[in-house]
Design a protein around this motif. Sequence first.
Motif, PDB file in Angstrom:
ATOM      1  N   ASP A  21     -12.383  30.951  33.787  1.00 12.92           N
ATOM      2  CA  ASP A  21     -11.782  32.257  34.063  1.00 12.92           C
ATOM      3  C   ASP A  21     -12.780  33.121  34.815  1.00 12.92           C
ATOM      4  O   ASP A  21     -13.502  33.901  34.236  1.00 12.92           O
ATOM      5  N   GLU A  25     -10.595  35.734  39.607  1.00  7.61           N
ATOM      6  CA  GLU A  25      -9.293  35.355  39.059  1.00  7.61           C
ATOM      7  C   GLU A  25      -8.758  36.448  38.128  1.00  7.61           C
ATOM      8  O   GLU A  25      -7.567  36.762  38.134  1.00  7.61           O
ATOM      9  N   TRP A  26      -9.654  37.030  37.348  1.00  6.66           N
ATOM     10  CA  TRP A  26      -9.263  38.132  36.465  1.00  6.66           C
ATOM     11  C   TRP A  26      -8.692  39.301  37.257  1.00  6.66           C
ATOM     12  O   TRP A  26      -7.705  39.919  36.859  1.00  6.66           O
ATOM     13  N   ARG A  29      -5.191  38.476  38.277  1.00  4.73           N
ATOM     14  CA  ARG A  29      -4.272  38.541  37.139  1.00  4.73           C
ATOM     15  C   ARG A  29      -3.939  39.978  36.771  1.00  4.73           C
ATOM     16  O   ARG A  29      -2.782  40.322  36.534  1.00  4.73           O
ATOM     17  N   LEU A  41      -0.855  30.319  33.281  1.00  2.00           N
ATOM     18  CA  LEU A  41      -2.211  29.994  33.738  1.00  2.00           C
ATOM     19  C   LEU A  41      -2.500  28.497  33.665  1.00  2.00           C
ATOM     20  O   LEU A  41      -2.044  27.812  32.749  1.00  2.00           O
ATOM     21  N   HIS A  42      -3.283  28.027  34.643  1.00  2.00           N
ATOM     22  CA  HIS A  42      -3.841  26.673  34.616  1.00  2.00           C
ATOM     23  C   HIS A  42      -2.821  25.605  34.228  1.00  2.00           C
ATOM     24  O   HIS A  42      -3.001  24.885  33.255  1.00  2.00           O
ATOM     25  N   ASP A  51      -4.475  28.092  39.611  1.00  4.07           N
ATOM     26  CA  ASP A  51      -5.065  29.049  38.679  1.00  4.07           C
ATOM     27  C   ASP A  51      -3.980  29.898  38.018  1.00  4.07           C
ATOM     28  O   ASP A  51      -4.048  30.205  36.832  1.00  4.07           O
ATOM     29  N   VAL A  63      -7.181  30.886  43.440  1.00  7.24           N
ATOM     30  CA  VAL A  63      -8.241  31.828  43.806  1.00  7.24           C
ATOM     31  C   VAL A  63      -9.449  30.967  44.170  1.00  7.24           C
ATOM     32  O   VAL A  63     -10.047  30.325  43.312  1.00  7.24           O
ATOM     33  N   GLU A 116     -12.110  34.402  47.640  1.00  7.09           N
ATOM     34  CA  GLU A 116     -13.029  35.260  46.885  1.00  7.09           C
ATOM     35  C   GLU A 116     -13.504  36.460  47.712  1.00  7.09           C
ATOM     36  O   GLU A 116     -13.701  37.551  47.190  1.00  7.09           O
TER      37      GLU A 116
END
Length: 160
Positions: A21, A25-26, A29, A41-42, A51, A63, A116
Amino acid sequence: MADRLTPDQRRLNMSRVRAKDTAPEWTVRRLLFSRGFRYQLHRKDLPGKPDIVLPRFRAAVFVHGCFWHGHACTLFRMPATRTEFWSEKMAANRQRDAKAIALLDELGWRSLWIWECVLKGRGRLPESELAEQVKAFLYSDAAFAEITENRIFPTAEEIL
Ligand SMILES: [Zn+2]
């Protein structure tokens, strides 16, 4: 309840959490959730283990770390040592990424890559702008899209 982890154990725990995590990615989300989008997720049963998955939109979101996927962007620097090893690794990752798009497409899933560099560094997008781009993809019928950095500043290679 008292915290029974020592600081060292906590650090170890946190570093394990980060492997899966990641902070970028956070951010994605949080952005989705705060705008009312619901996700899973995942999903290991889907090609490329996306992701984030939005079943309602048949959309798989990846991501991508710019280093690991060899993104030609302002965040990326090729290591000065073991260059061949790293570039082969990145090429393999990129091949896997491309294959995942094709396999997902066959299953009727659409793919969105969020790099990213959109989330951090000098090329990052304002969160509202990122949200607009994500929404535009979700409500489109595009099989694939990627959101990449906002190149306000040219890279050294572009100047030379
Ligand atoms: Zn990048």
